[in-house]
Write a protein that holds these residues in place. Sequence first.
Motif, PDB file in Angstrom:
ATOM      1  N   GLU A   1      33.364  40.986  49.995  1.00 19.60           N
ATOM      2  CA  GLU A   1      34.357  41.112  48.924  1.00 19.60           C
ATOM      3  C   GLU A   1      35.742  41.355  49.501  1.00 19.60           C
ATOM      4  OE1 GLU A   1      32.810  44.253  46.466  1.00 19.60           O
ATOM      5  OE2 GLU A   1      31.210  43.000  45.659  1.00 19.60           O
ATOM      6  N   PHE A   2      35.824  42.215  50.531  1.00 20.04           N
ATOM      7  CA  PHE A   2      37.107  42.463  51.194  1.00 20.04           C
ATOM      8  C   PHE A   2      37.665  41.163  51.755  1.00 20.04           C
ATOM      9  CE2 PHE A   2      35.567  46.898  52.849  1.00 20.04           C
ATOM     10  CZ  PHE A   2      35.529  47.388  51.564  1.00 20.04           C
ATOM     11  N   THR A   3      36.805  40.467  52.480  1.00 18.90           N
ATOM     12  CA  THR A   3      37.229  39.227  53.128  1.00 18.90           C
ATOM     13  C   THR A   3      37.730  38.224  52.105  1.00 18.90           C
ATOM     14  OG1 THR A   3      35.647  39.583  54.918  1.00 18.90           O
ATOM     15  CG2 THR A   3      36.472  37.347  54.639  1.00 18.90           C
ATOM     16  N   LYS A   4      37.023  38.106  51.008  1.00 20.23           N
ATOM     17  CA  LYS A   4      37.440  37.168  49.962  1.00 20.23           C
ATOM     18  C   LYS A   4      38.811  37.567  49.403  1.00 20.23           C
ATOM     19  CE  LYS A   4      36.140  35.144  45.573  1.00 20.23           C
ATOM     20  NZ  LYS A   4      35.400  35.286  44.354  1.00 20.23           N
ATOM     21  N   SER A   5      38.994  38.843  49.117  1.00 20.77           N
ATOM     22  CA  SER A   5      40.271  39.308  48.563  1.00 20.77           C
ATOM     23  C   SER A   5      41.424  39.052  49.522  1.00 20.77           C
ATOM     24  CB  SER A   5      40.209  40.810  48.260  1.00 20.77           C
ATOM     25  OG  SER A   5      39.272  41.078  47.261  1.00 20.77           O
ATOM     26  N   TYR A   6      41.232  39.391  50.789  1.00 22.67           N
ATOM     27  CA  TYR A   6      42.297  39.220  51.773  1.00 22.67           C
ATOM     28  C   TYR A   6      42.572  37.735  52.031  1.00 22.67           C
ATOM     29  CZ  TYR A   6      41.737  44.204  52.528  1.00 22.67           C
ATOM     30  OH  TYR A   6      41.660  45.555  52.338  1.00 22.67           O
ATOM     31  N   THR A   7      41.525  36.939  52.044  1.00 20.03           N
ATOM     32  CA  THR A   7      41.695  35.502  52.247  1.00 20.03           C
ATOM     33  C   THR A   7      42.466  34.887  51.092  1.00 20.03           C
ATOM     34  OG1 THR A   7      39.651  35.384  53.537  1.00 20.03           O
ATOM     35  CG2 THR A   7      40.474  33.318  52.610  1.00 20.03           C
ATOM     36  N   GLU A   8      42.100  35.248  49.866  1.00 20.98           N
ATOM     37  CA  GLU A   8      42.815  34.718  48.702  1.00 20.98           C
ATOM     38  C   GLU A   8      44.285  35.115  48.721  1.00 20.98           C
ATOM     39  OE1 GLU A   8      40.525  36.095  45.357  1.00 20.98           O
ATOM     40  OE2 GLU A   8      39.029  34.516  45.594  1.00 20.98           O
TER      41      GLU A   8
END
Length: 119
Positions: free
Chosen positions: A41-48
């Motif tokens: 979830e962190f990775t997705k948020s930061y990537t977005e």
Amino acid sequence: MATKDFDKTTQQFESLFFGPARAYASLAVDYTEQLVKTQMEFTKSYTEASLGQMRAFMSVKDPEGFRSYVEGQQKVAKDMGDMLKVDAEKVVALNRDFMQKSQKLVEDNVKSASKAANQ
């Protein structure tokens, strides 16, 4: 008589070794699953957020657009800092929960072993 002794030994192994090992393994798997899910979830948020900033930069066409982009960068940096704080708190909470449950499991197993040893 031999069957009764074998059953008692099997029960002791189950209660002293196999049961606690399975309980800890289950706890560790649940913790790992939650941690990986949280990290994804962190990775997705930061990537977005990063991709959004790249797209915003690519749309800059003039000095006013660049100024607007730079101002947006400051907001994104603040938002990312806030997200990082919240995300770190989530991981700390997961670790704390895992440690508390592990400690409880050990305490319960020590009590169970003590009780079995006294019998």
